[in-house]
Scaffold this motif. Sequence first.
Motif, mmCIF file in Angstrom:
data_model
loop_
_atom_site.group_PDB
_atom_site.id
_atom_site.type_symbol
_atom_site.label_atom_id
_atom_site.label_comp_id
_atom_site.label_asym_id
_atom_site.label_seq_id
_atom_site.Cartn_x
_atom_site.Cartn_y
_atom_site.Cartn_z
ATOM 1 N N LEU A 27 23.665 -57.453 -27.720
ATOM 2 C CA LEU A 27 23.169 -56.747 -28.895
ATOM 3 C C LEU A 27 21.714 -57.141 -29.107
ATOM 4 O O LEU A 27 21.410 -58.324 -29.278
ATOM 5 N N VAL A 28 20.826 -56.156 -29.028
ATOM 6 C CA VAL A 28 19.406 -56.406 -29.241
ATOM 7 C C VAL A 28 18.918 -55.555 -30.404
ATOM 8 O O VAL A 28 19.399 -54.444 -30.619
ATOM 9 N N VAL A 63 20.230 -60.708 -30.490
ATOM 10 C CA VAL A 63 20.701 -61.354 -31.710
ATOM 11 C C VAL A 63 22.108 -61.893 -31.471
ATOM 12 O O VAL A 63 22.740 -61.593 -30.461
ATOM 13 N N SER A 64 22.599 -62.662 -32.415
ATOM 14 C CA SER A 64 23.871 -63.364 -32.246
ATOM 15 C C SER A 64 25.087 -62.450 -32.189
ATOM 16 O O SER A 64 26.101 -62.789 -31.591
ATOM 17 N N GLY A 65 25.015 -61.303 -32.853
ATOM 18 C CA GLY A 65 26.182 -60.426 -32.919
ATOM 19 C C GLY A 65 27.133 -60.792 -34.039
ATOM 20 O O GLY A 65 28.208 -60.214 -34.156
ATOM 21 N N TYR A 66 26.735 -61.720 -34.886
ATOM 22 C CA TYR A 66 27.560 -62.119 -36.032
ATOM 23 C C TYR A 66 26.939 -61.627 -37.325
ATOM 24 O O TYR A 66 25.717 -61.538 -37.450
ATOM 25 N N GLU A 95 25.769 -56.582 -42.234
ATOM 26 C CA GLU A 95 24.496 -57.277 -42.398
ATOM 27 C C GLU A 95 24.476 -58.416 -41.395
ATOM 28 O O GLU A 95 25.285 -59.347 -41.465
ATOM 29 N N LEU A 96 23.577 -58.321 -40.417
ATOM 30 C CA LEU A 96 23.501 -59.334 -39.367
ATOM 31 C C LEU A 96 22.959 -60.650 -39.924
ATOM 32 O O LEU A 96 22.153 -60.669 -40.860
ATOM 33 N N ASP A 97 23.396 -61.741 -39.314
ATOM 34 C CA ASP A 97 23.003 -63.083 -39.769
ATOM 35 C C ASP A 97 21.503 -63.332 -39.647
ATOM 36 O O ASP A 97 20.960 -64.173 -40.362
ATOM 37 N N VAL A 122 32.267 -60.891 -39.354
ATOM 38 C CA VAL A 122 32.546 -60.005 -38.228
ATOM 39 C C VAL A 122 31.703 -60.419 -37.021
ATOM 40 O O VAL A 122 30.711 -61.142 -37.160
ATOM 41 N N GLU A 123 32.139 -59.936 -35.848
ATOM 42 C CA GLU A 123 31.413 -60.208 -34.610
ATOM 43 C C GLU A 123 31.398 -58.969 -33.746
ATOM 44 O O GLU A 123 32.322 -58.158 -33.774
#
Length: 143
Positions: A27-28, A63-66, A95-97, A122-123
């Motif tokens: 995920l970018v 990004v982390s994907g979380y 909302e991404l971390d 979520v992930e």
Amino acid sequence: MQDLPRALPNPDPSTEPFWEAARQGKLVIQRCRTCGTYYHPPLPECLRCRDAGAQSDLAFEQVSGYGSIYSYVHIHTTRVKGFEKVTPYPVVFVELDEQPGLILSVNMPGVKRQDLRMGARVEAVFIDIGQGFMLPEFRLATS
């Protein structure tokens, strides 16, 4: 879970890096290397740098994907081609971390309505939707 029909994306030059990374299970998100601000969907220039009179330098970054569920809605109509057989289905705003307000609208198939709640962790996961496309979706986080 059964395979659900999916509409295929139609990448353009501004979104191709997103879809290429998804093909690799990553995920970018576009980010300005000058000020660090993330943008989704991608923009032609960094709004923060533009307003400050600075030169933006936009690139895609993994990004982390979380993240957390910011909001959600259940879709009951079939206005989007390729989803006729799966209504109702949830569309979740994650909302991404990495940044407050960095929100992706995504699918969360197989999640029961009563299990969706704002703030739930979520992930990202990636599913093959055919013709070389991997689609990032989200599931409730396992950790």
